[in-house]
Scaffold this motif. Structure first.
Motif, mmCIF file in Angstrom:
data_model
loop_
_atom_site.group_PDB
_atom_site.id
_atom_site.type_symbol
_atom_site.label_atom_id
_atom_site.label_comp_id
_atom_site.label_asym_id
_atom_site.label_seq_id
_atom_site.Cartn_x
_atom_site.Cartn_y
_atom_site.Cartn_z
ATOM 1 N N VAL A 1 7.718 -1.482 9.300
ATOM 2 C CA VAL A 1 8.486 -1.341 8.095
ATOM 3 C C VAL A 1 7.701 -0.488 6.926
ATOM 4 O O VAL A 1 8.347 0.625 6.543
ATOM 5 N N ASN A 2 6.664 -0.693 6.662
ATOM 6 C CA ASN A 2 5.714 -0.135 5.773
ATOM 7 C C ASN A 2 4.516 0.788 6.118
ATOM 8 O O ASN A 2 3.984 1.075 5.370
ATOM 9 N N GLY A 3 4.154 0.578 7.310
ATOM 10 C CA GLY A 3 2.974 1.432 8.088
ATOM 11 C C GLY A 3 1.792 0.691 8.197
ATOM 12 O O GLY A 3 1.845 -0.511 7.807
ATOM 13 N N LEU A 4 0.977 1.172 8.963
ATOM 14 C CA LEU A 4 -0.213 0.429 9.161
ATOM 15 C C LEU A 4 -1.035 0.269 8.260
ATOM 16 O O LEU A 4 -1.588 -1.105 8.293
ATOM 17 N N SER A 5 -1.139 0.733 7.210
ATOM 18 C CA SER A 5 -2.020 0.338 5.981
ATOM 19 C C SER A 5 -1.558 -1.014 5.350
ATOM 20 O O SER A 5 -2.410 -2.057 5.101
ATOM 21 N N SER A 6 -0.267 -1.229 5.592
ATOM 22 C CA SER A 6 0.199 -2.800 4.955
ATOM 23 C C SER A 6 -0.309 -3.817 6.068
ATOM 24 O O SER A 6 -0.595 -4.739 5.443
ATOM 25 N N ALA A 7 -0.100 -3.470 7.151
ATOM 26 C CA ALA A 7 -0.577 -4.358 8.422
ATOM 27 C C ALA A 7 -1.880 -4.638 8.194
ATOM 28 O O ALA A 7 -2.574 -5.831 8.423
ATOM 29 N N LEU A 8 -2.893 -3.536 7.976
ATOM 30 C CA LEU A 8 -4.358 -3.867 7.706
ATOM 31 C C LEU A 8 -4.849 -4.587 6.406
ATOM 32 O O LEU A 8 -5.632 -5.504 6.858
ATOM 33 N N GLU A 9 -3.854 -4.604 5.565
ATOM 34 C CA GLU A 9 -4.223 -5.788 4.290
ATOM 35 C C GLU A 9 -3.908 -7.125 4.936
ATOM 36 O O GLU A 9 -4.674 -7.996 4.525
ATOM 37 N N VAL A 10 -3.081 -7.515 5.752
ATOM 38 C CA VAL A 10 -2.679 -8.902 6.148
ATOM 39 C C VAL A 10 -3.779 -9.073 7.191
ATOM 40 O O VAL A 10 -4.433 -10.194 6.983
ATOM 41 N N TYR A 11 -4.298 -8.076 7.995
ATOM 42 C CA TYR A 11 -5.352 -8.585 8.961
ATOM 43 C C TYR A 11 -6.518 -8.860 8.265
ATOM 44 O O TYR A 11 -7.330 -9.423 8.416
ATOM 45 N N ARG A 12 -6.927 -8.067 7.042
ATOM 46 C CA ARG A 12 -8.139 -8.295 6.300
ATOM 47 C C ARG A 12 -8.011 -9.782 5.888
ATOM 48 O O ARG A 12 -9.324 -10.338 5.542
ATOM 49 N N THR A 13 -6.913 -10.322 5.504
ATOM 50 C CA THR A 13 -6.926 -11.625 5.040
ATOM 51 C C THR A 13 -7.234 -12.555 6.034
ATOM 52 O O THR A 13 -7.913 -13.666 5.672
ATOM 53 N N VAL A 14 -6.750 -12.446 7.371
ATOM 54 C CA VAL A 14 -7.153 -13.239 8.409
ATOM 55 C C VAL A 14 -8.649 -13.206 8.767
ATOM 56 O O VAL A 14 -9.221 -14.206 9.058
ATOM 57 N N THR A 15 -9.019 -11.910 8.673
ATOM 58 C CA THR A 15 -10.585 -11.816 8.987
ATOM 59 C C THR A 15 -11.265 -12.617 7.987
ATOM 60 O O THR A 15 -12.452 -13.449 7.998
ATOM 61 N N ALA A 16 -10.976 -12.675 6.653
ATOM 62 C CA ALA A 16 -11.782 -13.225 5.552
ATOM 63 C C ALA A 16 -11.626 -14.688 5.804
ATOM 64 O O ALA A 16 -12.834 -15.407 5.795
ATOM 65 N N LEU A 17 -10.593 -15.258 6.162
ATOM 66 C CA LEU A 17 -10.479 -16.721 6.405
ATOM 67 C C LEU A 17 -11.302 -17.163 7.800
ATOM 68 O O LEU A 17 -11.937 -18.121 7.670
ATOM 69 N N GLY A 18 -11.357 -16.417 8.728
ATOM 70 C CA GLY A 18 -11.814 -16.634 9.983
ATOM 71 C C GLY A 18 -13.540 -16.353 9.869
ATOM 72 O O GLY A 18 -14.132 -17.222 10.096
ATOM 73 N N ASN A 19 -13.920 -15.677 8.677
ATOM 74 C CA ASN A 19 -15.276 -15.455 8.508
ATOM 75 C C ASN A 19 -15.882 -16.781 7.757
ATOM 76 O O ASN A 19 -17.065 -17.248 7.931
ATOM 77 N N ARG A 20 -14.879 -17.509 6.909
ATOM 78 C CA ARG A 20 -15.235 -18.884 6.314
ATOM 79 C C ARG A 20 -15.257 -19.806 7.203
ATOM 80 O O ARG A 20 -15.701 -21.054 7.041
ATOM 81 N N ASN A 21 -14.591 -19.794 8.533
ATOM 82 C CA ASN A 21 -14.592 -20.843 9.541
ATOM 83 C C ASN A 21 -14.819 -20.478 10.828
ATOM 84 O O ASN A 21 -14.234 -20.423 11.906
ATOM 85 N N ALA A 22 -16.161 -19.780 10.907
ATOM 86 C CA ALA A 22 -16.732 -19.107 12.026
ATOM 87 C C ALA A 22 -16.743 -19.981 13.267
ATOM 88 O O ALA A 22 -16.629 -19.605 14.162
#
Length: 372
Positions: free
Chosen positions: A114-135
């Motif tokens: 719907v909105n392009g890859l940049s929007s998807a990357l924002e979602v992915y970054r939130t997952v990455t941040a949570l993953g880093n906190r629960n490595a």
């Protein structure tokens, strides 16, 4: 009160059931959303009831899937945000955060569409941040790896190779951090396969071959892992087919040789052998079209041996039969009737050995009609 609490649980389960039943492509999404509103209200009224959490998570994951199946981005976002809030409220409970990551996988695909890859990357970054906190959460790492593998394909389709490379680097880092996590290994392989599939269609041959070498290295890092062997075999088949279609026949033959080696690995499974037969047929077809019948004959002879060794596999017989028809006709078109007759005899031998195989009869009839 116990009775009231049980009533809330039952109401939550019924809401989750409605979401699941209306969540398919033909379901009533508005009914699913209404049921989820009910589920949210129940959770809000009972914030400390731990046995409500699995029901709420189940309903949210199903709502996200329903939104994805019906291309409703707002619904996927709603489920994703609910799970994110739940994960933030319950940081020590792995279930909400894993479900949040699963919903993020759905949201990444929907946002890209719907909105392009940049929007998807924002979602992915939130997952990455949570993953880093629960490595230390290997299950979360596996879901995060799934998101990264999807991003490889999405980024390449969006003509953003840099983002694809970053996602592949994330996958490599996740596998290094979680070497025993099977899901991480498989998703890393899937991400590399996505890179390979794109390269096979569009890039210079060396790009696809480098990706195939990465898949083969993954196989050797985990000997006996059938799924990884079959991922690599599928990658080799894809590379043979893509490069052959584009006329890179030397590189296609090189990928075919790699597939031969994969098919001989102990415990490789029948999938690799089947893909070898399919790749042989495709490569023979491309070589015939290019006029290199000597090379096509060599591959055909190998395919014949494979067919004999796997006589109980109809798909391999079919690949040989189709290749025999193509090669016989190509020999005939060049005036080499003797070579054509030899290959046609192979077709007759297949028919005699498998008189009930209708596919073989159809190919033989085609060959007879084409040579009359």
């Amino acid at each position: 009160m116990p009775g009231q609490h049980q009533g809330e649980i039952e109401a939550a389960r019924e809401a989750a059931r409605v979401i699941a039943s209306e969540g398919g492509p033909r379901g009533d999404l508005s009914a699913a959303r209404s049921a989820f509103d009910t589920l949210e209200d129940i959770v809000a009224r009972n914030p400390h009831q731990s046995d409500l959490i699995p029901v709420a998570v189940c309903g949210a994951v199903r709502l996200a899937a329903a939104g994805r199946s019906q291309s409703d981005l707002a619904t996927v976002r709603h489920a994703h945000d609910f799970l994110g809030a739940l994960a933030a409220r319950l940081p020590d409970d792995p279930l909400p955060r894993r479900a949040y990551a699963e919903a993020a996988v759905d949201l990444i695909s929907a946002e890209t569409r719907v909105n392009g890859l940049s929007s998807a990357l924002e979602v992915y970054r939130t997952v990455t941040a949570l993953g880093n906190r629960n490595a230390d959460d290997a299950d979360f790492a596996g879901i995060r790896a799934k998101a990264a593998a999807n991003l490889v394909a999405l980024a390449l389709e969006a003509d953003r190779p840099h983002d694809a490379r970053r996602a592949l680097a994330d996958l490599a880092g996740l596998e290094a951090a979680q070497p025993a996590a099977a899901m991480v290994r498989l998703q890393h392989a899937r991400g590399v396969f996505n890179r390979l599939a794109h390269a096979a269609r569009r890039d210079p041959p060396g790009e696809g071959r480098a990706a195939l070498d990465d898949l083969i290295a993954a196989v050797h890092r985990t000997p006996g892992h059938v799924e990884l062997v079959e991922f690599a075999a599928e990658g080799a088949f894809t590379l043979v087919t893509g490069l052959g279609n584009r006329g890179h026949l030397g590189a296609a033959r090189d990928a075919y040789d790699a597939l031969c080696s994969l098919s001989r690995l102990p415990g490789g499974g029948s999938g690799a052998i089947g893909r070898l037969a399919d790749a042989a047929f495709n490569l023979i077809t491309d070589l015939c079209e290019s006029g290199d019948l000597a090379a096509a004959q060599l591959i055909y002879d190998e395919l014949t041996g494979l067919s004999v060794a796997n006589d109980d596999e109809p798909a391999i017989r079919l690949a040989q039969a189709k290749a025999a028809a193509n090669l016989a006709l190509s020999h005939r078109h060049t005036g080499n009737d003797t070579a054509a007759a030899v290959v046609a005899e192979d077709m007759k031998a297949l028919l005699l050995a498998h008189p009930d195989d209708e596919d073989l009869y159809q190919i033989a009839a085609f060959l007879d009609a084409a040579t009359d």
